[in-house]
Motif scaffolding. Sequence first.
Motif, short mmCIF file in Angstrom:
data_model
loop_
_atom_site.label_atom_id
_atom_site.label_comp_id
_atom_site.label_asym_id
_atom_site.label_seq_id
_atom_site.Cartn_x
_atom_site.Cartn_y
_atom_site.Cartn_z
N PRO A 264 0.82 -1.22 0.00
CA PRO A 264 0.00 0.00 0.00
C PRO A 264 0.86 1.27 0.00
CG PRO A 264 -0.76 -1.51 1.70
CD PRO A 264 0.50 -2.09 1.15
N ALA A 265 1.99 1.22 0.70
CA ALA A 265 2.85 2.41 0.72
C ALA A 265 3.33 2.72 -0.70
CB ALA A 265 4.04 2.18 1.64
N PHE A 266 3.63 1.67 -1.46
CA PHE A 266 4.05 1.85 -2.86
C PHE A 266 2.91 2.40 -3.70
CE2 PHE A 266 8.11 0.31 -4.53
CZ PHE A 266 8.73 0.00 -3.34
N ALA A 267 1.73 1.78 -3.50
CA ALA A 267 0.59 2.14 -4.34
C ALA A 267 0.19 3.60 -4.10
CB ALA A 267 -0.59 1.21 -4.06
N PHE A 268 0.24 4.04 -2.85
CA PHE A 268 -0.28 5.38 -2.57
C PHE A 268 0.79 6.47 -2.54
CE2 PHE A 268 -3.36 2.40 -0.72
CZ PHE A 268 -4.45 2.74 -1.48
N GLY A 269 2.04 6.05 -2.35
CA GLY A 269 3.05 7.10 -2.25
C GLY A 269 4.22 6.89 -3.19
N GLY A 270 4.26 5.72 -3.85
CA GLY A 270 5.37 5.44 -4.75
C GLY A 270 6.61 4.99 -3.98
N GLU A 271 7.60 4.55 -4.74
CA GLU A 271 8.80 3.98 -4.14
C GLU A 271 9.50 4.98 -3.22
OE1 GLU A 271 11.30 1.79 -6.71
OE2 GLU A 271 12.96 1.69 -5.28
N THR A 275 10.24 3.87 0.66
CA THR A 275 11.58 3.53 1.11
C THR A 275 12.18 4.59 2.02
OG1 THR A 275 12.46 4.47 -0.91
CG2 THR A 275 12.12 2.10 -0.89
N SER A 276 11.51 5.73 2.14
CA SER A 276 12.10 6.77 2.98
C SER A 276 11.27 7.07 4.22
CB SER A 276 12.29 8.05 2.17
OG SER A 276 11.02 8.59 1.90
N ALA A 277 10.10 6.42 4.34
CA ALA A 277 9.20 6.79 5.44
C ALA A 277 9.80 6.52 6.81
CB ALA A 277 7.87 6.07 5.29
N GLY A 278 10.68 5.53 6.91
CA GLY A 278 11.31 5.24 8.20
C GLY A 278 10.32 4.79 9.24
N PRO A 279 10.51 5.26 10.48
CA PRO A 279 9.71 4.74 11.59
C PRO A 279 8.21 4.96 11.43
CG PRO A 279 11.46 6.20 12.40
CD PRO A 279 11.50 6.25 10.92
N GLY A 280 7.81 5.89 10.58
CA GLY A 280 6.39 6.18 10.47
C GLY A 280 5.64 5.30 9.48
N LEU A 281 6.39 4.43 8.76
CA LEU A 281 5.79 3.70 7.64
C LEU A 281 4.44 3.04 7.97
CD1 LEU A 281 6.17 2.88 4.70
CD2 LEU A 281 7.28 0.80 5.48
N MET A 282 4.43 2.28 9.06
CA MET A 282 3.21 1.55 9.41
C MET A 282 2.02 2.48 9.60
SD MET A 282 2.80 -0.72 12.81
CE MET A 282 1.26 -0.82 13.67
N PHE A 283 2.31 3.64 10.21
CA PHE A 283 1.22 4.54 10.56
C PHE A 283 0.75 5.38 9.39
CE2 PHE A 283 3.57 3.37 14.28
CZ PHE A 283 2.58 3.06 15.18
N VAL A 284 1.56 5.42 8.35
CA VAL A 284 1.17 6.16 7.16
C VAL A 284 0.46 5.21 6.20
CG1 VAL A 284 2.03 7.47 5.20
CG2 VAL A 284 3.10 7.75 7.44
N SER A 285 0.97 3.97 6.15
CA SER A 285 0.50 3.02 5.15
C SER A 285 -0.82 2.35 5.54
CB SER A 285 1.59 1.97 4.95
OG SER A 285 1.21 1.06 4.00
#
Length: 428
Positions: A264-271, A275-285
């Motif tokens: 989902p992170a790829f689909a909504f925000g692109g690579e 790959t740069s979201a870091g610690p927040g990835l889960m909470f953004v995705s």
Amino acid sequence: MSNSRDSWTGQVGFIIAAAASAVGLGNLWRFPASAAKGGGGIFLLTYLVLFFSFGAFLLLTEISIGRATKLSPIEAFRKLSKKWVFLGYFQTIIPFLIMPYYAVIGGWVIKFLLQYIFVGQVPDGLFGSFVADIPQVVGFMLVFAISTFVFIFLGVQKGVERSNKVMMPALLLITIAMALFVCLQPGMKEGLRYYFYPDFSKLTAETALSALGQMFFSLSLAMGIMITYGSYVPKRTDLPRSAIQIGVCDTLVAFIAGVVIIPPAFAFGGEALATSAGPGLMFVSLPKIFVEMPFSRFIAILFFMLVLFAALTSSISISETCTASLADRTKWPRRKAAAVVLVYMLIAAIPSAVSLNFLDKTDYIVNSIMMPICALLTCVFIGWVVGPKFVKDEVERSHHKMPFFAYYRVLIRYLAPILVFIIFLGAL
Ligand code: PHE
């Protein structure tokens, strides 16, 4: 009859307690973020190879040290060799460093859970504005830290362990269901490919070091926890089997969490975002994928409740180890030690609550520098000072054969120390 029942509860109880310590934010929050940053498929592959060739054996080693000495880490190392007590101290410092920032992330989970309960959805950009709102972050961290210590003070571990039997399988099931849902969504191909396809050009020492650190964190290794847990294990328990069950369970949850969070992170925000979201990835995705799901509010609430539970059981195991070490060392009563640890945790968590960057840096230093050094020294110690036969003897006391002993000897004396050293140098 009563004998065989005793040993059964012993083994199952141990596996559940150890798995509960292992499965936590490391699997759901940290693993997907490390995998996304570390090149996706190649990170996954490196992790798997490291787990089967090294992690599972180190887990077995730590549990054996605990069972053989029946002591907490500092005393265990002192008993095995006076000169190596320092390694016991080193192992004990690590949970003290992890505990504070673990509580900060635990607080983020509570925030998201409450958001889904009371508001029903997470608007775009909520994570960013939330982590910038320091009083809120500190507040939620407090709630998480205090919840952890309510369990420690009341000593309701039994109840926690019993609920674990329900919560852990539930967490696994809902994560699998969410993973399936993600795979069926349109637009997930790119992320899935990134997550599963190993691109060998991305295999760097940095990736290997990150996978190594992730493995230690996730299996609760190199920080005295498995030594402590091993000290409560009955002599009859089949150690190799337990180690494999604990490790595979942990790895499985992490891998599936990656399927839920990375595509989902790829689909909504692109690579770039993924790959740069870091610690927040889960909470953004996650919020993005929840929106697409039927009964999204209900599923989100259930999911975050289970994550919170997994995080709490891990946090309890870290805090418990710190409390026990402090009480052992100072001869204070347990409650006093627990109170001091709690106060320490609340103060030490402030910098991580205030700055995402500080949290990320501490996490890097602990996982990619301290834990590998600690694991390397443990291997040298077992390989050259006490001798690999020590572990073999301990495993075989319960009349279970030590698997792959010839390999284990080479691993612990040469392969593991050299490998960790090379990865380490390469990354620096
Ligand atoms: N292994 C736990 C997890 O994956 C975290 C943890 C770290 C637990 C250190 C105990 C000690 O979340």
